[in-house]
Scaffold this motif. Structure first.
Motif, PDB file in Angstrom:
ATOM      1  N   GLU A 136       0.858  -1.183   0.000  1.00 50.16           N
ATOM      2  CA  GLU A 136       0.000   0.000   0.000  1.00 50.16           C
ATOM      3  C   GLU A 136       0.889   1.227   0.000  1.00 50.16           C
ATOM      4  N   ASN A 137       0.491   2.224  -0.767  1.00 54.05           N
ATOM      5  CA  ASN A 137       1.177   3.506  -0.761  1.00 54.05           C
ATOM      6  C   ASN A 137       2.644   3.341  -1.137  1.00 54.05           C
ATOM      7  N   TRP A 138       2.926   2.498  -2.135  1.00 53.92           N
ATOM      8  CA  TRP A 138       4.310   2.194  -2.514  1.00 53.92           C
ATOM      9  C   TRP A 138       4.788   3.174  -3.570  1.00 53.92           C
ATOM     10  N   TYR A 158       9.337   5.971   7.306  1.00 51.23           N
ATOM     11  CA  TYR A 158       8.755   5.842   8.642  1.00 51.23           C
ATOM     12  C   TYR A 158       9.594   6.570   9.666  1.00 51.23           C
TER      13      TYR A 158
ATOM     14  N   VAL B  75       2.333  -1.428   7.085  1.00 52.75           N
ATOM     15  CA  VAL B  75       1.498  -0.302   6.680  1.00 52.75           C
ATOM     16  C   VAL B  75       0.040  -0.737   6.605  1.00 52.75           C
ATOM     17  N   LYS B  76      -0.151  -1.950   6.075  1.00 51.71           N
ATOM     18  CA  LYS B  76      -1.504  -2.446   5.871  1.00 51.71           C
ATOM     19  C   LYS B  76      -2.215  -2.675   7.206  1.00 51.71           C
ATOM     20  N   ARG B  79      -3.098   0.644   9.317  1.00 48.73           N
ATOM     21  CA  ARG B  79      -4.332   1.300   8.879  1.00 48.73           C
ATOM     22  C   ARG B  79      -5.540   0.694   9.601  1.00 48.73           C
ATOM     23  N   ARG B  80      -5.552  -0.624   9.706  1.00 50.14           N
ATOM     24  CA  ARG B  80      -6.682  -1.305  10.371  1.00 50.14           C
ATOM     25  C   ARG B  80      -6.661  -1.073  11.876  1.00 50.14           C
ATOM     26  N   THR B 112       8.213  -2.519   4.667  1.00 53.89           N
ATOM     27  CA  THR B 112       6.778  -2.318   4.836  1.00 53.89           C
ATOM     28  C   THR B 112       6.363  -2.258   6.297  1.00 53.89           C
ATOM     29  N   LEU B 174       0.989   6.742   5.603  1.00 52.66           N
ATOM     30  CA  LEU B 174      -0.022   5.877   4.998  1.00 52.66           C
ATOM     31  C   LEU B 174      -0.632   6.456   3.739  1.00 52.66           C
ATOM     32  N   GLY B 175      -0.257   7.682   3.367  1.00 58.88           N
ATOM     33  CA  GLY B 175      -0.934   8.306   2.231  1.00 58.88           C
ATOM     34  C   GLY B 175      -2.265   8.855   2.680  1.00 58.88           C
ATOM     35  N   ASP B 181      -8.968  -0.770  -1.440  1.00 61.19           N
ATOM     36  CA  ASP B 181      -8.509  -1.850  -2.298  1.00 61.19           C
ATOM     37  C   ASP B 181      -9.714  -2.430  -3.019  1.00 61.19           C
ATOM     38  N   GLU B 182      -9.464  -3.461  -3.827  1.00 57.81           N
ATOM     39  CA  GLU B 182     -10.551  -3.932  -4.697  1.00 57.81           C
ATOM     40  C   GLU B 182     -11.691  -4.556  -3.901  1.00 57.81           C
ATOM     41  N   TYR B 183     -11.432  -4.941  -2.623  1.00 55.74           N
ATOM     42  CA  TYR B 183     -12.497  -5.562  -1.837  1.00 55.74           C
ATOM     43  C   TYR B 183     -13.364  -4.532  -1.130  1.00 55.74           C
TER      44      TYR B 183
END
Lengths: 175, 185, 306
Positions: A136-138, A158, B75-76, B79-80, B112, B174-175, B181-183
């Protein structure tokens, strides 16, 4: 070396009759690794699917940075005979383009996305292959290439904890 | 003047009573993506018996009081975690396990994995050790209980007061915060 | 003791309510302790459930729309009203209004409010949980009703206090537990289903559908839901006691019988796995319903156990 599965040996010999196998290797008694020219891979995979290798377990990739090549590894599995097969091929690292195998193994769709994301290999014919899957965000080069520097990326991206140094060792101390 | 004083006293008294109940009834939300999660079963079952402190596992963020972040966050997952933390109802606390949440630990150079969790969320208690032993885990929870009793477990207040700073850090790494995402389209 | 003035009646109702809350909540804590010893653990304090409820009440609550808020209030109100009608020892707040069917209907108001509120939260897991709870209700209500109708037919009354009085005539021997053992077993299995104890925990299932109807509850609403839960356990266990264990003539008898039933149900729960929802229905429509019909035939046509 323990005894190699006879059925597997026979199969590799049959493959060698119709296609030019560059190299044969047996990592375990029920597993064979065959190297091919990039152009032969699709025909070989279609032939092997007809021979009972119904499942493609994984599409993996290896970065041979000194040779300037990526090696694609298709892992196949035969449920009836309990045999494994690696179908390997090498493509140019500077221009990593290959043709999709989703026509033969539809499940390869996600593995191709995975390889595209981590190695940057393009798969012609798979419209989803350039969609992001895990990252994500790469905003850098694909991370599993050998010339990628994860430490630099991590430092750039980070925030690290700032430490106060409240004790300085003298020369020879704390060694 | 006198009534305002009285109201303040009443409020403080109520806060004191609430703190007693909060300290002795902590419901956990376990975010078990890291390896430290393997130490929680021992702490919960018959050997160390977390329930005697009034702690218990809960199924959803809304019901929980304590968020346990057990180890590294990519990162993923970060976010959660932010999603889960913001769903919890105040007062809420975070207990962070292991060195990965402090400075990245063995993942300090991973592309990551974030390095320092307190840049993104307020931490009340860190439990050191890779992985922390169940004794250390129990000790950390006891510390949290003591901190709630003497009003120092104020992470949720810090998050509320410095919300802009935390948001800015989150967005930097995180942007954007939305899960995209697609889901989730 | 029969009370006729309205203010006194209401006071009695409130007293029953307070008793129900404190006794059931303490008993929940005690049961947690017993279960912990069963696991060879030390266990929480006996007043842990009170701490949980008051802590939840001191937290902030998030709303998910007015249906969600109103549903919780409606459920709590419905259940509290049901508790006030419960005959307790010899106290009855509203004499003449303790017909069995009153509980069935009033109890449904509470369950309906709960279902409405849970679905109003908008979470799909809550919807699944409510659906499972109602499906399970279809499962246990049928055998339970068959047994209760057999009792009503046999004793010729549907008033709970009169049923209890009939059972108290000749001590233990006149209890329905002794007179109709098969029906009691069927009804106890149904009681496990009503309480949501473990083979029939399908609609809560924390590891599967994240505690089902309660998935979006937090803070004050969850606190109200826990109070509601305690009251509904009180109604279910008291109903079972009044129907099969001869009610209660004195406080000690009430406390002991109530505790025996609830602790037994909890201990059975600890030794069980969880059924799937289709298994729950199949189970209820096989064993308890067969036992219930057998008992009904024995009571209604053969006149045994009356």
């Amino acid at each position: 070396m323990s005894k190699i599965n006879m059925q597997l040996k026979e199969l590799t010999e049959n493959v060698g009759k119709s296609y030019s196998v560059l190299q044969v290797d047996y990592p375990t008694p029920n597993q064979a690794a065959l190297d091919f020219q990039p152009g032969d891979v699709h025909a070989v995979l279609a032939y092997l699917k007809g021979q009972g290798f119904r499942q493609m377990s994984l599409l993996s990739c290896v970065d041979w940075i000194e040779d300037g090549q990526f090696q694609l590894v298709y892992l196949l599995f035969n449920w009836e005979a309990g045999l494994r097969l690696q179908v390997r091929t090498r493509i140019d690292r500077a221009n990593p383009v290959f043709t999709t195998v989703t026509g033969i193994y539809p499940g390869a769709k996600y593995y191709e996305r995975d390889v595209h994301e981590f190695f940057g290999v393009e798969f012609n014919g798979n419209p989803d292959s350039s969609k992001p899957l895990f990252l994500e965000n790469w905003d850098d080069m694909p991370p599993m290439r050998k010339d990628f520097d994860p430490q630099a990326y991590s430092d750039r991206k980070y925030k690290a904890r700032e430490y106060k140094t409240d004790f300085n060792t003298k020369a020879g101390e704390g060694q | 003047m006198a009534t305002a004083d009285k109201e303040k006293k009443l409020k403080e008294g109520w806060e004191g009573i609430s703190r007693f109940f909060r300290a002795n009834s902590l419901w956990m939300l376990m975010y078990c993506t890291g390896c430290c999660a393997i130490e929680l079963p021992q702490a919960m079952t018959s050997r160390y018996d977390m329930e005697r402190l009034g702690m218990g596992p809960m199924a959803t963020p809304r019901q929980a009081d304590v968020l346990l972040v057990t180890g590294y966050l990519s990162v993923k997952t970060l976010r959660r975690v932010i999603y889960a933390y913001e769903q919890m109802s105040t007062p809420k606390y975070i207990v962070a396990f292991g060195p990965c949440t402090i400075n990245g630990g063995i993942y300090h150079d991973a592309a990551t994995v974030i390095k320092s969790l307190d840049q993104y969320l307020p931490i009340d208690v860190y439990i050191a050790g890779c992985m922390p032993k169940p004794e250390a885990v129990m000790n950390g929870f006891q510390d949290l209980i003591d901190m709630i009793k003497d009003k120092t477990a104020d992470g949720w207040k810090r998050y509320r007061d410095n919300y802009d700073w935390y948001k800015q850090n989150q967005i930097e790494s995180l942007g954007e915060l939305r899960i995209k995402d697609e889901y989730h389209e | 003791m029969v009370i006729n003035q309205l203010p006194l009646q209401i006071l009695t109702g409130l007293a029953i309510l307070a008793f129900a809350f404190f006794w059931q909540t303490s008993l929940s804590g005690i049961t947690r302790k017993i279960v912990a010893r069963y696991h060879k653990r030390y266990g929480p304090k006996w007043y842990q459930e009170f701490r949980d409820i008051f802590k939840l009440m001191s937290k902030t609550g998030v709303t998910h729309g007015w249906v969600y808020d109103f549903g919780v209030m409606m459920a709590l109100g419905g259940i509290m009203a049901t508790v006030m009608f419960m005959p307790l020892m010899k106290f009855t707040a509203f004499p003449g209004f303790d017909n069995f069917f009153i509980y069935v209907y009033l109890f449904a108001v509470g369950m309906l409010g709960m279902a409405m509120s849970a679905v109003g939260s908008g979470n799909p897991l809550a919807g699944i949980g409510v659906m499972r709870a109602l499906t399970q209700m279809v499962g246990y209500e049928v055998p339970f009703m068959i047994v209760v109708l057999a009792i009503i037919n046999g004793h010729g009354t549907s008033s709970l206090s009169q049923l209890a009085a009939i059972q108290q005539q000749a001590g233990v021997l006149s209890w329905n537990l002794v007179k109709m053992p098969i029906g009691t077993v069927a009804a106890f299995i149904c009681l496990l289903g009503m309480l949501g104890k473990k083979p029939f925990e399908t609609f809560i299932a924390p590891a599967e559908i994240a505690s089902g109807p309660m998935v979006e509850y937090g803070g004050k609403q969850l606190g109200m839901l826990m109070i509601l839960h305690q009251f509904s356990i009180f109604i279910e266990v008291s109903l079972f006691m009044n129907l099969f264990l001869g009610g209660a003539a004195n406080p000690l008898g009430f406390a002991l019988k109530y505790m025996a039933v609830y602790v037994l149900a909890s201990l059975i729960s600890q030794a069980m796995g969880r059924f799937k929802i289709d298994q729950v229905i199949k189970f209820f429509y096989k064993i308890p319903i067969a036992l219930a019909i057998l008992q009904a035939v024995m009571v209604v046509y053969l006149g045994w156990g009356v």
